[in-house]
Design a protein around this motif. Structure first.
Motif, mmCIF file in Angstrom:
data_model
loop_
_atom_site.group_PDB
_atom_site.id
_atom_site.type_symbol
_atom_site.label_atom_id
_atom_site.label_comp_id
_atom_site.label_asym_id
_atom_site.label_seq_id
_atom_site.Cartn_x
_atom_site.Cartn_y
_atom_site.Cartn_z
ATOM 1 N N GLN A 91 32.178 45.564 -10.474
ATOM 2 C CA GLN A 91 31.019 44.679 -10.488
ATOM 3 C C GLN A 91 30.044 45.086 -11.582
ATOM 4 N N LYS A 92 29.258 44.121 -12.035
ATOM 5 C CA LYS A 92 28.232 44.352 -13.040
ATOM 6 C C LYS A 92 27.056 43.441 -12.712
ATOM 7 N N ASP A 93 25.862 44.026 -12.709
ATOM 8 C CA ASP A 93 24.686 43.207 -12.406
ATOM 9 C C ASP A 93 24.166 42.518 -13.667
ATOM 10 N N HIS A 94 23.401 41.465 -13.474
ATOM 11 C CA HIS A 94 22.775 40.733 -14.562
ATOM 12 C C HIS A 94 21.563 39.982 -14.031
ATOM 13 N N ILE A 95 20.801 39.420 -14.951
ATOM 14 C CA ILE A 95 19.681 38.552 -14.586
ATOM 15 C C ILE A 95 20.140 37.119 -14.844
ATOM 16 N N PHE A 96 20.119 36.287 -13.804
ATOM 17 C CA PHE A 96 20.564 34.901 -13.856
ATOM 18 C C PHE A 96 19.339 34.006 -14.001
ATOM 19 N N VAL A 97 19.353 33.150 -15.039
ATOM 20 C CA VAL A 97 18.244 32.228 -15.284
ATOM 21 C C VAL A 97 18.839 30.842 -15.483
ATOM 22 N N ASN A 98 18.309 29.838 -14.760
ATOM 23 C CA ASN A 98 18.836 28.481 -14.841
ATOM 24 C C ASN A 98 17.685 27.508 -15.069
ATOM 25 N N SER A 99 17.807 26.691 -16.108
ATOM 26 C CA SER A 99 16.731 25.752 -16.460
ATOM 27 C C SER A 99 16.470 24.725 -15.364
ATOM 28 N N LYS A 100 17.418 24.543 -14.443
ATOM 29 C CA LYS A 100 17.243 23.566 -13.362
ATOM 30 C C LYS A 100 16.543 24.164 -12.142
ATOM 31 N N PHE A 101 16.325 25.470 -12.137
ATOM 32 C CA PHE A 101 15.683 26.132 -10.999
ATOM 33 C C PHE A 101 14.187 26.275 -11.265
#
Length: 120
Positions: A91-101
């Protein structure tokens, strides 16, 4: 108990963003940022914390460049897979960013205010 997955960080891009386009028209911009961790008691800078950002649908993120300072608001995410050689889960963590949120954003920090932000 309700929990809320929210992360807000500011850091400098470690390399030019990688952009992946999909047949559906969607795209994701991926980049790493170095997050300032402050100083030790001796006054030496601590090493930065590196995080990967995966930004879905943010057109302005395609114009970012290595060294740019950005302010990112999104969610903590984890990619999971099985190692091809060993078959073990990884596993690898990340920061998730979505223009629809609602509330998710990526903003370039103006150059003149970057030094002031690094002072604290």
């Amino acid at each position: 108990m309700n929990t809320y997955n929210h992360i807000e960080v500011e850091g400098n891009l470690g390399f030019d963003p990688q952009i992946k386009y999909f047949e559906s028209g969607a795209f994701v911009v991926e980049f790493n940022i170095a997050i300032y961790q402050g100083k030790t008691r001796d006054g030496e800078s601590k090493p930065p914390c590196w995080k990967t950002v995966k930004a879905w649908g943010f057109e302005q993120a395609t114009n970012l460049q290595k060294g740019d300072k950005v302010h990112v608001i999104g969610q903590f995410g984890v990619d999971t897979w099985n190692d091809r050689e060993t078959g073990k889960p990884r596993q690898k963590d990340h920061i998730f960013v979505n223009s629809k949120f609602q509330g998710h954003s990526i903003e370039l920090v103006p150059r003149q205010s970057q030094h002031a932000a690094d002072e604290f």
